[in-house]
Design a protein around this motif. Structure first.
Motif, PDB file in Angstrom:
ATOM      1  N   UNK A 105     -47.156  36.816 -25.698  1.00  0.00           N
ATOM      2  CA  UNK A 105     -45.921  36.521 -26.426  1.00  0.00           C
ATOM      3  C   UNK A 105     -46.342  36.240 -27.866  1.00  0.00           C
ATOM      4  N   UNK A 106     -45.634  36.824 -28.825  1.00  0.00           N
ATOM      5  CA  UNK A 106     -46.168  36.823 -30.185  1.00  0.00           C
ATOM      6  C   UNK A 106     -45.069  36.783 -31.235  1.00  0.00           C
ATOM      7  N   UNK A 107     -45.521  36.545 -32.474  1.00  0.00           N
ATOM      8  CA  UNK A 107     -44.675  36.561 -33.660  1.00  0.00           C
ATOM      9  C   UNK A 107     -45.609  36.757 -34.851  1.00  0.00           C
ATOM     10  N   UNK A 108     -45.062  36.985 -36.031  1.00  0.00           N
ATOM     11  CA  UNK A 108     -45.926  37.054 -37.219  1.00  0.00           C
ATOM     12  C   UNK A 108     -45.704  35.820 -38.072  1.00  0.00           C
ATOM     13  N   UNK A 141     -48.281  25.664 -14.448  1.00  0.00           N
ATOM     14  CA  UNK A 141     -49.269  26.727 -14.500  1.00  0.00           C
ATOM     15  C   UNK A 141     -48.626  28.092 -14.470  1.00  0.00           C
ATOM     16  N   UNK A 142     -49.434  29.116 -14.657  1.00  0.00           N
ATOM     17  CA  UNK A 142     -48.999  30.500 -14.492  1.00  0.00           C
ATOM     18  C   UNK A 142     -50.049  31.222 -13.656  1.00  0.00           C
ATOM     19  N   UNK A 143     -49.608  32.091 -12.782  1.00  0.00           N
ATOM     20  CA  UNK A 143     -50.555  32.848 -11.966  1.00  0.00           C
ATOM     21  C   UNK A 143     -51.373  33.800 -12.826  1.00  0.00           C
ATOM     22  N   UNK A 144     -50.701  34.545 -13.702  1.00  0.00           N
ATOM     23  CA  UNK A 144     -51.386  35.401 -14.668  1.00  0.00           C
ATOM     24  C   UNK A 144     -51.576  34.636 -15.979  1.00  0.00           C
ATOM     25  N   UNK A 145     -52.486  35.109 -16.791  1.00  0.00           N
ATOM     26  CA  UNK A 145     -52.729  34.485 -18.091  1.00  0.00           C
ATOM     27  C   UNK A 145     -51.612  34.848 -19.069  1.00  0.00           C
ATOM     28  N   UNK A 146     -51.328  33.937 -19.983  1.00  0.00           N
ATOM     29  CA  UNK A 146     -50.344  34.154 -21.051  1.00  0.00           C
ATOM     30  C   UNK A 146     -51.005  33.788 -22.371  1.00  0.00           C
ATOM     31  N   UNK A 147     -50.970  34.703 -23.315  1.00  0.00           N
ATOM     32  CA  UNK A 147     -51.548  34.448 -24.644  1.00  0.00           C
ATOM     33  C   UNK A 147     -50.429  34.275 -25.661  1.00  0.00           C
ATOM     34  N   UNK A 148     -50.583  33.257 -26.499  1.00  0.00           N
ATOM     35  CA  UNK A 148     -49.619  32.945 -27.557  1.00  0.00           C
ATOM     36  C   UNK A 148     -50.253  33.379 -28.880  1.00  0.00           C
ATOM     37  N   UNK A 149     -49.762  34.475 -29.465  1.00  0.00           N
ATOM     38  CA  UNK A 149     -50.419  35.099 -30.614  1.00  0.00           C
ATOM     39  C   UNK A 149     -49.533  35.046 -31.851  1.00  0.00           C
ATOM     40  N   UNK A 150     -50.195  34.810 -32.987  1.00  0.00           N
ATOM     41  CA  UNK A 150     -49.520  34.748 -34.283  1.00  0.00           C
ATOM     42  C   UNK A 150     -50.231  35.731 -35.208  1.00  0.00           C
ATOM     43  N   UNK A 151     -49.553  36.858 -35.481  1.00  0.00           N
ATOM     44  CA  UNK A 151     -50.155  37.919 -36.274  1.00  0.00           C
ATOM     45  C   UNK A 151     -50.028  37.613 -37.757  1.00  0.00           C
ATOM     46  N   UNK A 152     -50.972  38.118 -38.525  1.00  0.00           N
ATOM     47  CA  UNK A 152     -50.968  37.942 -39.976  1.00  0.00           C
ATOM     48  C   UNK A 152     -50.735  39.288 -40.657  1.00  0.00           C
TER      49      UNK A 152
END
Length: 322
Positions: A105-108, A141-152
């Motif tokens: 899940x991401x945003x800039x 928790x989550x069964x699968x991994x979740x990454x929190x990403x902030x793009x530049x």
């Protein structure tokens, strides 16, 4: 008859209660005021233009928030832009049963226009931060991994997300990463005032979920969009969601031929945003104070929707209460 009734009543009494929906339980821990605070916190640095100290300070601030939420695995990905070296930043909720599979899940985090870039895209970052805050709580928790990403540097080339897609997506020789199953990008989440835009949120306002129908992963992306739409109907009742097929002008396009990819927005990019649906877009008026409570509630619906979708996709779990 009387004996039969007692037997039936006894059997009914022994029937276990229907278990609570863990996704609903976790969604109820989301807070509108926290969502607003995330926007305001990032807006304090102004537009966060790439190559500026404002941009670097904002990256440091995001890292502090992620660590405050309990993520010790905050990482930065450095890349070279026209203005010099820049960094993406992200943290990961490691899956408990299938850690080798992951959703992003991401945003800039950058912006332009000499204002606060509150909608574009502190609002999207606030969605991701609120998801990270809640999914980082003890017992969740989550069964699968979740990454929190902030793009530049989304504003001038999308080379932050492009670098990540090139270097980190599974299948690349240097990638030592969980298998990426999909990416949900959030870009401009506050303002649907109609066309032409009015002073207040439109009574027909809806959250736009877009994928690119001409991409290699169109079928998978359509399925991801459908999961978000279903979650909107189940968990976010203030504003509906709709699906569009012309995803453009945001970081998820860097992934559209690699994995299931969608963008979540206040308006469709091509038919709305580029035609003036938000008069604050890339202007000095894109400031926190210029948005009202209905605007913030609109964005908060996107948080609920995305968390609801992750409940199905990543498998949200709750530790048994003691």
């Amino acid at each position: 008859m009387f004996g039969t009734f007692v037997l039936t009543a006894g059997l009914l009494a022994q029937t276990p209660p229907t278990p609570a929906d863990p996704v609903r339980t976790v969604i109820d821990r989301l807070e509108l005021e926290q969502f607003k605070a995330h926007i305001k916190g990032l807006a304090q640095f102004g537009d966060r233009m790439q190559g500026t100290q404002r941009n670097r300070d904002a990256i440091d601030w995001i890292e502090k928030q992620l660590r405050r939420f309990g993520y010790a695995n905050v990482e930065r990905l450095r890349f070279q832009s026209a203005s010099g070296p820049l960094e993406d930043i992200y943290a990961t909720r490691i899956g408990t049963t299938t850690p080798g599979e992951m959703y992003i899940v991401s945003a800039h985090m950058d912006g332009r226009g000499s204002g606060e870039a509150a909608d574009d895209d502190a609002s999207g970052c606030a969605v991701v931060l609120e998801l990270a805050r809640v999914l980082g709580m003890p017992g969740i928790g989550t069964n699968r991994s979740v990454r929190f990403a902030f793009w530049n540097n989304e504003e001038f080339g999308m080379d932050g997300s492009g670098t990540y897609a090139t270097e980190k997506v599974p299948g690349k020789p240097t990638a030592v990463e969980p298998k990426l199953l999909g990416i949900i990008q959030h870009d401009m989440m506050l303002f649907d005032h109609g066309m032409p835009p009015g002073l207040k949120q439109s009574p027909h306002a809806d959250i736009n979920i877009e994928y690119q129908e001409h991409s290699r992963m169109a079928a998978e992306s359509a399925s991801l969009a459908a999961a978000l739409l279903t979650a909107s109907r189940s968990y976010a009742h203030d504003y509906p969601a709709t699906i569009g097929v012309n995803m453009a002008g945001t970081d998820s396009i860097q992934f559209e031929d690699l994995v299931a990819s969608v963008s979540v927005r206040e308006n469709e990019r091509v038919t709305g945003i580029v035609r003036g649906s938000n008069p604050n877009h890339h202007e000095s008026t894109d400031n926190y104070e210029n948005y009202g409570e209905e605007d913030f509630r609109f964005g908060f619906n996107a948080v609920q929707m995305t968390l609801g979708a992750l409940g199905k996709l990543a498998g949200i779990t709750l530790a048994p209460s003691r």
